[in-house]
Each structure stands twice: as C-alpha cells, then as structure tokens.
Write an enzyme that holds these catalytic residues in place. Structure first.
Site, PDB file in Angstrom:
ATOM      1  CD  GLU B  60      -1.736  -2.434   1.284  1.00 17.55           C
ATOM      2  OE1 GLU B  60      -0.632  -2.678   1.821  1.00 17.55           O
ATOM      3  OE2 GLU B  60      -2.521  -3.335   0.921  1.00 17.55           O
ATOM      4  CG  HIS B 129     -11.615  -6.781   5.451  1.00 19.35           C
ATOM      5  ND1 HIS B 129     -10.665  -7.339   6.257  1.00 19.35           N
ATOM      6  CD2 HIS B 129     -11.330  -7.197   4.189  1.00 19.35           C
ATOM      7  CE1 HIS B 129      -9.847  -8.080   5.517  1.00 19.35           C
ATOM      8  NE2 HIS B 129     -10.231  -7.997   4.265  1.00 19.35           N
TER       9      HIS B 129
END
Lengths: 361, 323
Positions: B60, B129
């Site tokens: 990321e 999540h």
C-alpha cells in the site's frame, strides 16, 4: 535428491581513482576538461557552503542543518551525471546536489533557516524538494519514472538516501516496484557509516547494501563513494540503462559522514575520533585534486582562486539569507490547497486580525 | 440516462475520465485482470491497457508513494486500496508527502492524486475490513476527503476528485455498492467537492449524515411518520462546507448527527463545535450523536451491535424533539 544451486550472485565494486590519485585508464570515464573543473568547483563550493552552514547554525542563523562534508563526491559526481531532464530526488543531506543542479545557495540557507520559500524550486527544474522522513522518497522517484515512461519522455530519476534508510520498508518497496515496472530509477545509497548514532553493523547483517538489489531483480553495484570518477561512471551507466528501458540500478556509494548527523547531535558521544581519522586521508576533494593536477587541469593558482571564489559566493548567499524574513502571516495558509476553502479563509482572517492586535497594539 | 448501482457508477466515472484525459491511470492490487475485488475496475484493462490500469505489487505504501511521484510528473493516478483498513502503511505517503508537496514547494509542484477507499461495515468481512476512518483523514491538512452515498454522487464526486488539483481520499460505502440503483446521466458530470447537500427539506429537526448511513437516515425518517426532518448529506468531510448545516439548524433549532465511525474525536464532535460557534442561540435542545461505539469494529456476528440502526436514529430524533 541432492540440493542444487539455483542462483549465484556477485556484487561488483568499482574504484577508478585511488587514494593517491592514480587512475585506472581502462575504466576512466570520458569527461570533458571543463566538466572536470566544474565538478571540482562544485565540490569546493559545497564544502565551503557546508562549513559555513554549521557556523551559522551555531550563531543561531539557521534552524537545524545536516552537513555533507566528506560526501561531496557521492553527491556531486552522481548529480553531475544527470541530464537536464532527469529528476534529482534528495533526502535532507543533499545540499551539494541542489548546488550541482544550479539551485541558488541562498535558497538552501533560507530553507534551513526555516522558510518554505527556500524549497520553492523552479517549475520544470525537475528537482524534488527536501524529504525529511527517512526512506519515504524513493517511491516518488519510481513514480516519476513511471510517469515519464508512460508519457514517452526520456527522464530518469536519481534518488538519494543513507544506509539507515535501507531498513525502511518503503525504500525496499520502491526497489521492488522499480524492478516490477522496469522504471528508469537510480537508487543512490550513501553508505556513510552512520545513521545518527547507529553504525552500519547494527543496521544490517548483509555484507553490502548493494546486494539488496538482487532480491528485487534490479542491478546492484558498490562504488568507492569518495572517488568522483567511479561515482560518475556508475551513475552515467545507470542512467543509460534506465533510458534504454533496462530498468533500475542500486548504487551503494561507500563514503563517510565526517561531521554530525545534524547540528542537533554530538558524534563524540557515539564514535571514536580514531575511526574518523583514516577517512581524512580519503577526502574526496583532495583525491580529485591529485587527479586534476596530474591531468594538468589544476595548479596552485587555480586551486586558490576556486577556494577564494567559493568563499565569496557562500558569504554573499549567507548575507542574503540573513536578510530574509518570514513572510506575512497569510503565507502559511496560502498553499494548503490550490483554491482556499472558506473554512481556511475564515481562520486566515482571524489569525491576521489577532496577530496584529497582539503585536501592533 | 442509465440505471446504475454504485459499483457501475464508479466504473463509469473511471472509464469516462480515462477516455477524456490520457494522464489518468488506475493502479492497485488486482485492479487489472481481476477488475478489483469488488469489480469496480472491471473491464478497464481491456479498454485502456495494462500500462494505464496497473496491477501493482502488493504494497500500500508503494502504491500511494509511487502515485505521489506519478502525480508530480504529470499523471493523475487513481489508486485503489482494496479495503480502507489497509491504507495505514501508506499513511506516511498521504500525510507526509501527498498532503504537503504543494505547501512545501509553494505551489511549484502539486500532487493531484485520488485514493479510492472502500469503507465501512455491514458486509460480514474479516477483521480490519470494516472501519470508517474519515475523522483521521479529515484531520490531515492538505488532503480532501469525500464520501459517496449513492450512485449519483459516487460518479460526480469521483469525477470531481480526478479533476481536482489536490489529493483526494474518496471513500466508497461498500455495503451500498449494489444495494441501490439510480438513473444517472450518461455523460461526465461533477458533484463539487466542498459542498454539503441538503437532500430533503424539513422544519422540525436537522439530521446530518454521509456515506452508507444515509440509507439508515432515510429509514429512520420513514419510521417517524409525520416528523418533518431536514436531511443533509455532508458528502465532503473536509474541507467541510458547514454553512448549510448552520442555516438548517438556525431554521429547525434541533439537530442529530449520524455516523458509522466511532464516536470519540469523530466528525460529529467537530460539527457540534461548529454549530456551537455559529448557531448557539438558535439551538432549542442539546445536539445528539448516533455513532459507532468506542470499541474495535466487531467481527461479523456482532457487527449489528455496533452499527447505527434506524431505531437508534429515530429514538435520538424523538429525544431531541421532546427535550
């Protein structure tokens, strides 16, 4: 089933100019005499600039400064190898790289004194500003190169970082991305022996920093970082590789941080003077002088002139920076976004009003 | 006009902007051949090729950090974080660089990138999540943060984000991805960043929300029957356009703020502070917050304990009205 050897790797070490100024003529890069002198002059200005900066900081004229004395070959010769369109991506110690790229000396002082005005730079100069968080900028170099490739522009990006930054995940991610994307990136790791107070032996168990390239499928090479010719040749070759679409290179330049990490620490606390002593013999400027002298490009007169002119230039820049004052209070608000949202405008008006009340009665 | 859900609206926005502007590129994990784990980027690689729709390495910080370089050198990267909860390794690139490049160089270099962030709970996902981190994003100087709540503003806000000269974090309510459809214009259009949207006029109370909770807000309003609720979709977390909220509360005198993010130091606190500064004398009752709780987002079996419900919203509205 016997175990087999899957891959074997070697890391080359490059030295062209030894400590006595002897050159390996087979490896000697072709650099025009004028350019050789320019490299020398830039290194001298960088050294004088650096020593002056430390003094200025001690006098309270600069906020904090990260000196580069001893690392001029690694910085100047590599940056000098760049073409105009290539990108220079510094960390925070690379004043000599800015100087090589023609950034006015006073701008660097003004930044170090504490104004963003000093890191404004010029549009299309392709110099990135100082990046303080260690290891956070190599990724930018990969992105710059990817963009150039996609836009069919022949631009490489040369990014500087120290040995400590090789422990940062983002530095390793950058090398990995550059391998996967075959970007024209040159990672220049200045192995200067120290990350503030931590020696390289505590930074990694690897025998070299250059070998880290192997894991990412990019080229790795170790050079004598105090040898102008080796640094220049390796960088030039890396730019050519990148430019031809052959991908990225990691250059480990072995050098030494002669001074403190920044003006905020005292190296006596963590390293012995005996360790520093031998590196004085390896001074990159003195070594290059020997080479230039043998090539009849340098004599005492020229040398004296170069140092005297450097003193003058640096003094003039220091004076300009001393005269520089913080801009108007509104300046701190202006560059947050392209267009100022009203929620910031309201704060700016309030800040201006209260500042005036408080300071002008 | 075409009927689209949020996934289709975002995909459509990306396709239109990639056609319209060669400098727009999409990158992230699985965004190419797989079309993204939520299929948001489906088909783009076939239309624009793998150099502009980039299946990046799995990192990321790498995705956002390289996007910073791309943006500085003339591209408009639209990076995808597979789930917003995975952006944390990239926060250094967001906070230290994307947000500051303009200021650091006095506007000489700029960083017009977009990071797309599927956010929020309600899809029975794994740990990490489901969070709503807009308060953290909204606290970063130099970054704009927007939250889509329906197909129309999903398309318009994304096009606005791509065309914006500054970095934008674009939050997508993944629970709503396929939960609703709207007729939306075929052509490219923008929903301006920095504009709060008064969705429904009302006189009795102001209900402020954004993202997936807009659906919960609507349900709550319906359940209340004849209470006249003015419903506001903030759309841009920062720079917050607070004036329409202030105007509304001056009219209604009452306010409830609804967000899925945990309460502590959350956006509701900020909005209440602004109402305190700008609408104090109009307030007829203390403002109430309906939010997630100050706990780590629970795993699937317990997520409904955490998520604000229409019942909780309606209850808060009644309490404020009957104060």
């Amino acid at each position: 089933m016997p175990k087999t050897v899957k891959h074997k790797f070697e890391i080359e070490h490059l030295q062209i100019l030894d400590e006595d100024g002897n050159v390996d003529e087979k490896l000697e890069p072709k650099i025009a005499d004028e350019d050789l002198k320019k490299i020398y002059e830039t290194m001298v200005v960088s050294r004088v600039f650096d020593q002056k900066a430390v003094k200025m900081q001690r006098q309270g004229k600069l906020a904090t400064f990260a000196p580069s004395t001893g690392e001029e070959a690694a910085m100047v010769a590599s940056t000098f190898a760049l073409r105009k369109q290539d990108w220079m991506v510094p960390s925070y110690r690379e004043s000599p790289c800015f100087i090589t790229r023609g950034v006015p000396l006073e701008a660097i002082y003004i930044y170090m004194k504490g104004s963003e005005e000093g890191s404004r730079g010029e549009p299309d100069a392709h110099n990135m500003p100082v990046s303080v968080p260690v290891g956070s900028q190599p990724l930018h170099a990969v992105g710059l190169g990817y963009a150039a490739k996609l836009r069919k522009k022949d631009e490489a990006a040369l990014v500087f970082f120290g040995d400590g930054a090789t422990s940062e995940g983002e530095t390793l991610e950058a090398m990995n991305f550059s391998g996967a994307w075959k970007t024209p990136t040159i990672f220049l790791c200045r192995n200067n022996g120290w990350a503030i107070s931590v020696p390289t032996t505590k930074q990694t168990a690897a025998e070299s920093f250059a070998q880290k390239a192997i894991a990412f499928g990019i080229k790795g090479i170790q050079v004598d970082g105090n040898d102008v010719l080796a640094v220049y040749a390796a960088t030039k070759e890396a730019i050519e590789r990148g430019s031809k679409g052959k991908g990225a290179t990691l250059i480990e330049a072995i050098t030494y941080r002669m001074g403190m990490h920044t003006t905020a620490d005292d190296p006596k606390k963590y390293r012995k003077e005996e360790e520093v002593e031998p590196w004085k013999e390896k001074d990159p400027i003195e070594r290059f002088e020997k080479y230039l002298r043998k090539k009849k490009l340098l004599d005492d007169n020229y040398k004296e002139k170069v140092w005297a002119e450097a003193e003058e230039k640096v003094a003039a820049a220091a004076k300009k920076s001393e005269e520089f004052k913080a801009g108007h209070i509104s300046e701190i608000f202006k560059y947050t976004f392209a267009e100022m949202p009203y929620i910031i405008k309201e704060q700016m008006d309030y800040a201006q009003k209260t500042w005036e009340e408080e300071n002008n009665g | 006009m075409a009927e689209m859900n949020i996934v289709q609206a975002i995909n459509n926005a990306l396709e239109l902007e990639m056609k319209n502007d060669e400098s727009v590129v999409v990158l992230g994990e699985d965004v190419g051949v797989d079309g993204g784990v939520f299929r948001v980027t489906d088909g783009l690689i076939d239309k624009f090729g793998e150099e502009r729709v980039i299946d990046s390495p799995l990192a990321e910080a790498g995705i956002v950090g390289t996007s910073v370089g791309m943006a500085i050198n003339g591209l408009k990267p639209v990076a995808e974080m597979q789930f917003s909860g995975f952006i944390y390794p990239a926060m250094q690139e967001v906070i230290s660089h994307a947000a500051r490049i303009r200021n650091r160089t006095r506007g000489v270099l700029t960083c017009p990138l977009v990071v797309r962030l599927p956010y929020g709970g309600g899809i029975r996902a794994l740990e990490h999540h489901s969070e709503s981190m807009e308060a953290m994003f909204g606290h970063i100087q130099g970054i704009k943060t927007v939250v889509a709540s329906n197909p129309y503003n999903a398309k318009g806000l994304l096009i606005a984000a791509i065309r914006d000269p500054d970095p934008v974090l674009y939050m997508e309510p993944k629970r709503m991805y396929r939960a609703m459809k709207q007729d939306i214009p075929d052509e490219a259009y923008t929903v301006p960043i920095g504009e709060t949207n008064v969705v429904k006029q009302g006189d009795d109370i102001t209900l402020v929300s954004w993202g997936a909770q807009m659906e919960v807000a609507q349900e709550a309003i319906e359940s209340l029957g004849n209470v006249s609720v003015e419903l506001i979709d903030v759309q841009t977390i920062y720079p917050l356009d607070y004036k329409p909220i202030v105007e509304s509360v001056k009219k209604t005198g009452k306010c409830v703020i609804l967000h899925e993010a945990a309460r502590n130091f959350g956006p509701a606190g900020e909005i209440i502070a602004l109402l305190n500064e700008h609408a104090f004398t109009s307030l007829e009752a203390p403002i109430k917050r309906v939010t997630g709780y100050n706990v780590p987002f629970p795993l699937a079996l317990s997520e409904n304990y955490y998520l604000p419900s229409a019942y909780r919203v309606a209850k808060a509205i009644k309490e404020v009205i009957n104060y």
